[in-house]
Design a protein around this motif. Structure first.
Motif, PDB file in Angstrom:
ATOM      1  N   SER A  64       0.805  -1.304  -0.024  1.00 38.54           N
ATOM      2  CA  SER A  64      -0.100   0.030   0.013  1.00 38.54           C
ATOM      3  C   SER A  64       0.982   1.418   0.002  1.00 38.54           C
ATOM      4  CB  SER A  64      -0.991  -0.020   1.201  1.00 38.54           C
ATOM      5  OG  SER A  64      -1.633   1.415   1.581  1.00 38.54           O
ATOM      6  N   PHE A  65       1.984   1.203   0.874  1.00 36.79           N
ATOM      7  CA  PHE A  65       2.938   2.372   0.960  1.00 36.79           C
ATOM      8  C   PHE A  65       3.424   2.646  -0.533  1.00 36.79           C
ATOM      9  CE2 PHE A  65       7.769   3.229   1.607  1.00 36.79           C
ATOM     10  CZ  PHE A  65       7.560   4.350   2.208  1.00 36.79           C
ATOM     11  N   LEU A  66       3.906   1.518  -1.271  1.00 39.22           N
ATOM     12  CA  LEU A  66       4.348   1.874  -2.650  1.00 39.22           C
ATOM     13  C   LEU A  66       3.003   2.068  -3.692  1.00 39.22           C
ATOM     14  CD1 LEU A  66       6.729   1.859  -4.519  1.00 39.22           C
ATOM     15  CD2 LEU A  66       6.331  -0.647  -4.835  1.00 39.22           C
ATOM     16  N   SER A  67       1.832   1.523  -3.531  1.00 35.07           N
ATOM     17  CA  SER A  67       0.952   1.736  -4.426  1.00 35.07           C
ATOM     18  C   SER A  67       0.166   3.279  -4.343  1.00 35.07           C
ATOM     19  CB  SER A  67      -0.377   0.790  -4.121  1.00 35.07           C
ATOM     20  OG  SER A  67      -1.261   0.883  -4.942  1.00 35.07           O
ATOM     21  N   ALA A  68       0.159   3.703  -3.038  1.00 33.72           N
ATOM     22  CA  ALA A  68      -0.168   5.205  -2.894  1.00 33.72           C
ATOM     23  C   ALA A  68       0.842   6.150  -3.805  1.00 33.72           C
ATOM     24  CB  ALA A  68      -0.243   5.515  -1.463  1.00 33.72           C
ATOM     25  N   ASN A  69       1.855   5.776  -3.875  1.00 32.73           N
ATOM     26  CA  ASN A  69       2.932   6.511  -4.671  1.00 32.73           C
ATOM     27  C   ASN A  69       2.844   6.187  -6.121  1.00 32.73           C
ATOM     28  OD1 ASN A  69       5.802   6.137  -5.973  1.00 32.73           O
ATOM     29  ND2 ASN A  69       5.409   8.074  -5.058  1.00 32.73           N
ATOM     30  N   LEU A  70       2.244   5.185  -6.390  1.00 35.89           N
ATOM     31  CA  LEU A  70       2.154   4.862  -8.145  1.00 35.89           C
ATOM     32  C   LEU A  70       0.967   5.236  -8.630  1.00 35.89           C
ATOM     33  CD1 LEU A  70       4.115   2.742  -9.404  1.00 35.89           C
ATOM     34  CD2 LEU A  70       2.511   0.890  -9.223  1.00 35.89           C
ATOM     35  N   GLY A  71       0.855   6.418  -8.634  1.00 37.68           N
ATOM     36  CA  GLY A  71      -0.423   6.921  -9.287  1.00 37.68           C
ATOM     37  C   GLY A  71      -0.229   7.628 -10.695  1.00 37.68           C
ATOM     38  N   SER A  72      -1.045   8.495 -11.121  1.00 39.59           N
ATOM     39  CA  SER A  72      -0.897   8.682 -12.379  1.00 39.59           C
ATOM     40  C   SER A  72       0.243   9.311 -12.911  1.00 39.59           C
ATOM     41  CB  SER A  72      -1.985   9.832 -12.867  1.00 39.59           C
ATOM     42  OG  SER A  72      -1.812  10.963 -11.934  1.00 39.59           O
ATOM     43  N   LEU A  73       0.949  10.015 -11.937  1.00 41.51           N
ATOM     44  CA  LEU A  73       2.266  10.538 -12.236  1.00 41.51           C
ATOM     45  C   LEU A  73       3.214   9.803 -12.482  1.00 41.51           C
ATOM     46  CD1 LEU A  73       2.307  13.641  -9.628  1.00 41.51           C
ATOM     47  CD2 LEU A  73       1.864  13.437 -12.260  1.00 41.51           C
ATOM     48  N   GLU A  74       3.287   8.503 -12.003  1.00 42.71           N
ATOM     49  CA  GLU A  74       4.174   7.680 -11.948  1.00 42.71           C
ATOM     50  C   GLU A  74       4.169   6.604 -13.211  1.00 42.71           C
ATOM     51  OE1 GLU A  74       6.034   8.338  -8.896  1.00 42.71           O
ATOM     52  OE2 GLU A  74       6.585   6.282  -9.431  1.00 42.71           O
ATOM     53  N   LEU A  75       2.890   6.505 -13.631  1.00 40.96           N
ATOM     54  CA  LEU A  75       2.678   5.853 -14.895  1.00 40.96           C
ATOM     55  C   LEU A  75       2.843   6.649 -16.238  1.00 40.96           C
ATOM     56  CD1 LEU A  75      -0.417   3.705 -13.450  1.00 40.96           C
ATOM     57  CD2 LEU A  75       1.799   2.814 -13.957  1.00 40.96           C
ATOM     58  N   MET A  76       2.016   7.800 -16.127  1.00 43.74           N
ATOM     59  CA  MET A  76       2.287   8.491 -17.242  1.00 43.74           C
ATOM     60  C   MET A  76       3.413   9.670 -17.203  1.00 43.74           C
ATOM     61  SD  MET A  76      -0.485   7.871 -19.333  1.00 43.74           S
ATOM     62  CE  MET A  76      -0.462   9.351 -20.259  1.00 43.74           C
ATOM     63  N   GLY A  77       3.619  10.247 -16.363  1.00 44.93           N
ATOM     64  CA  GLY A  77       4.622  11.227 -16.227  1.00 44.93           C
ATOM     65  C   GLY A  77       5.933  10.456 -16.404  1.00 44.93           C
ATOM     66  N   TRP A  78       6.386   9.641 -15.642  1.00 47.01           N
ATOM     67  CA  TRP A  78       7.730   8.840 -15.926  1.00 47.01           C
ATOM     68  C   TRP A  78       7.949   8.253 -17.006  1.00 47.01           C
ATOM     69  CZ3 TRP A  78      11.243  11.664 -13.726  1.00 47.01           C
ATOM     70  CH2 TRP A  78      10.879  12.220 -12.674  1.00 47.01           C
ATOM     71  N   ALA A  79       7.003   7.631 -17.879  1.00 50.77           N
ATOM     72  CA  ALA A  79       7.372   7.120 -18.995  1.00 50.77           C
ATOM     73  C   ALA A  79       7.569   8.364 -20.335  1.00 50.77           C
ATOM     74  CB  ALA A  79       5.901   6.403 -19.472  1.00 50.77           C
ATOM     75  N   ALA A  80       6.753   9.344 -19.981  1.00 53.23           N
ATOM     76  CA  ALA A  80       7.156  10.540 -20.603  1.00 53.23           C
ATOM     77  C   ALA A  80       8.284  11.086 -20.445  1.00 53.23           C
ATOM     78  CB  ALA A  80       5.952  11.401 -20.408  1.00 53.23           C
TER      79      ALA A  80
END
Lengths: 569, 67
Positions: A64-80
């Motif tokens: 949960s600690f990690l997932s709370a941080n794995l939001g839209s910015l992680e998935l979209m922003g860091w791929a970008a």
């Protein structure tokens, strides 16, 4: 006409979903709501609603600690970001996370946990008094709703570009769903759903790097193609091009990465941002609380596989060039932010497409739920309960928490519409981090490790650090030539500027805290018990077998971290 | 804690993956492959559907509420 029928008829989409894809998405929404309703009856007290009853295992708290941080910015922003800056973006997952997460687990968690605080501002109240809590709580609440709005905007943007869904529809449907399940089940519901979302994110996103590597001919083939396409090999090296600001795509020096990101921003975020710390505070005992960030760190090291690698693969295999948001809109091209959906459309057939989109939605919702549940706790305990209504019953605070969840979501929706005006999502968030998080880390770490730090020192240090960060940001905005002073180079780009601004604001905070502390009277040691190193008895783990000790696993994770950095040097 | 009062979160996850496995595997077997898909010959929906079915089935069985 039913909403799903409307969605099926949407136009101007990057990809089209069929009935199976839509069924997969609809079933996901049904599940997260069902979990919220199921847990409603188990969130009657404040401890249940705001801290999930403090009964989570290390695994659940860690994921949960990690997932709370794995939001839209992680998935979209860091791929970008990986498409823009290459493998350098991985620093935000490795040196920008792992040391700090291990430090939280081994060094800081005992003080958070033994003090029995319900929040990070709550710890500041115990250590430095009400003024520090007020400053921290208000700045955190402000930052949290902004972050939540950014999450919503990111999600709505994806849905619009990828599926042709109306941006307002996406914002309202997802945010209302989050509001319902968090308001019903509190932190427990948020944590349960975050674990579910964690699994879906991995299973939905993992196919892109697997199939991408097959197409590119493995890591070696990928590196060769990127070097051929871009005419440089700087996009696939982590450290070897950081000796000069001009030798790498990010325009950053290794000191900015190590000191600004790896030390100040990373430690600030992972050890003092209540959004993530709240999940660990819900652990059932001190050992679980120490293990949770270590488990999170182990998984964090693997996240670049599903986030950074797709960005790199896009540099290698996509036939078109991606550009910035403004140029994309003006020229009718695809922007960096569309990397992940483009790769999804490239490899995923019906069914898998639905799973991939569900992974994106799950990421957005976990980030949003994390922000909203943390906001509800800080508002209820550290603002409303501390300054507006000190003597209410536990039931009243739970009720306030539920309503605050809904209000927080509504404020976030308003923020989402504001955020649409900003050209770069990630840079904006990094600026926010450096405003609040970096100085807060200075205050908390001195509070935990230095007995001599006084309440006045803590408050003025925090205020000066935050103020100096905002002032530096405004200075560069008004006078771009100031960049050469703040970021040590006129060639520094936005992210590099944020790293250095965070570093300076942390230094200002620490210096002011130390100076003011020496000018004011320290607290007696008896008042620091359970709060500060040297005044707190930390339970020994000497009786445990070595494989059950958190320090053993922390060392193991640290070794893997070191090896990975050497491999991709 | 992995459980509410009597249902584990892993059971919810198992059931969801089981349903997804059935849907994706069925779709992979019955739907025509889109022509613009890269590496379509690898039949990713079929083996990914099987993976989800296996994971979902395992978790559903292991964390079934009455066990």
């Amino acid at each position: 006409m039913p909403p799903l029928t409307l969605l099926l008829q949407a136009t101007n989409r990057l990809i089209s979903l069929n009935a199976v894809d839509l069924a997969i998405i609809a079933i996901y929404f049904a599940f997260v709501l069902a979990i919220g309703f199921y847990l409603k009856g188990q969130s009657e007290t404040g401890e249940d609603f705001f801290l999930a009853g403090r009964e989570m295992t290390a695994w659940i708290a860690g994921l949960s600690f990690l997932s709370a941080n794995l939001g839209s910015l992680e998935l979209m922003g860091w791929a970008a970001a990986a498409y823009q800056y290459g493998i350098l973006a991985t620093h935000w997952y490795w040196v920008g996370a792992i040391p700090a997460m291990l430090f939280l687990g081994i060094v800081m968690m005992p003080f958070y946990y033994i003090s029995k605080t319900h929040s990070v501002p709550g710890y500041l109240q115990l250590r430095f008094g009400e003024p520090s809590r007020a400053l921290s709580a208000v700045s955190f609440a402000f930052m949290t709703v902004l972050m939540s709005g950014i999450n919503m905007y990111s999600m709505a943007l994806v849905m619009k570009v990828v599926l042709g869904w109306d941006i307002n529809f996406s914002i309202w449907v997802s945010s209302i769903t989050v509001a319902i399940y968090v308001a019903l089940g509190g932190l427990k519901s948020a944590i349960f759903n975050e674990v579910l979302q964690f699994v879906l994110i991995w299973l939905g996103a993992m196919l892109i790097p697997i199939l991408g590597l097959i197409e590119a001919g493995g890591w070696g083939g990928l590196k060769q193609q990127i070097a051929r396409n871009l005419g440089t090999d700087t996009y696939t090296h982590l450290w070897s091009n950081l000796g000069s600001f001009t030798d790498n795509p990010m325009g950053i020096h290794w000191t900015g990465i190590v000191l600004g990101l790896g030390f100040v921003i990373s430690f600030g975020y992972w050890t003092t941002d209540f959004l993530v710390v709240q999940r660990v505070l819900a652990a059932k005992d001190l050992r679980s609380a120490k293990m949770a960030p270590i488990i999170g760190a182990a998984f964090k090291m693997a996240v670049p596989f599903i986030v950074i690698l797709p960005g790199l693969l896009a540099l290698s295999v996509l036939p078109m060039k991606l550009v910035g948001e403004g140029e994309a809109v003006a020229q009718g091209m695809h922007s960096y932010n569309e990397v992940l959906p483009l790769m999804l459309a490239r490899y995923c057939a019906p069914g898998l497409l639905g799973l991939g989109i569900t992974a994106l939605i799950a990421g957005f919702m976990s980030g949003m739920a994390g922000n909203v549940s943390a906001f509800a706790t800080v508002w209820t305990y550290d603002i409303y309960g501390a300054f507006m209504n000190k003597k209410a019953t536990d039931a009243h605070y739970v009720s306030m928490g539920r309503w605050c969840t809904i209000v927080g979501v509504l404020v976030s929706i308003g923020t989402a519409y504001l955020v649409m005006e900003f050209k770069s999502i990630m840079d904006y968030v990094q600026a926010l981090f450096s405003f609040f998080i970096a100085p807060l880390f200075g205050t908390v770490i001195l509070g935990m490790l230095w007995k001599r730090a006084t309440p006045a020192g803590g408050f003025w240090g925090l205020l000066a650090g935050t103020g100096s960060s905002i002032a530096m940001w405004a200075w560069v905005k008004m006078s771009p030539s100031a960049l050469a002073i703040v970021a040590l180079s006129p060639n520094a780009k936005d992210m590099a500027e944020n790293m250095y601004r965070a570093l300076w604001s942390w230094i200002v905070c620490v210096v002011v805290t130390v100076v003011v502390s020496y000018m004011t009277k320290p607290l007696p040691e008896a008042k620091l018990a359970g709060l500060v190193y040297g005044c707190t008895e930390i339970p020994s783990e000497g009786h445990l077998p070595i494989w059950q000790r958190p320090i053993f696993w922390a060392i193991l994770v640290a070794l893997v971290f070191a090896v990975l950095n050497i491999i991709f040097w | 804690m992995t459980k509410g009062k009597n249902i584990s979160i892993w059971f919810f996850i198992g059931v969801l993956l089981l349903i997804y496995g059935v849907l994706i595997l069925t779709s992979g077997l019955l739907s025509p492959t889109p022509t613009n898909l890269v590496l379509a010959e690898l039949q990713a929906p079929i083996w990914w559907g099987i993976l989800l079915l296996a994971l979902g089935g395992t978790y559903t069985f292991l964390f079934f509420p009455r066990r």
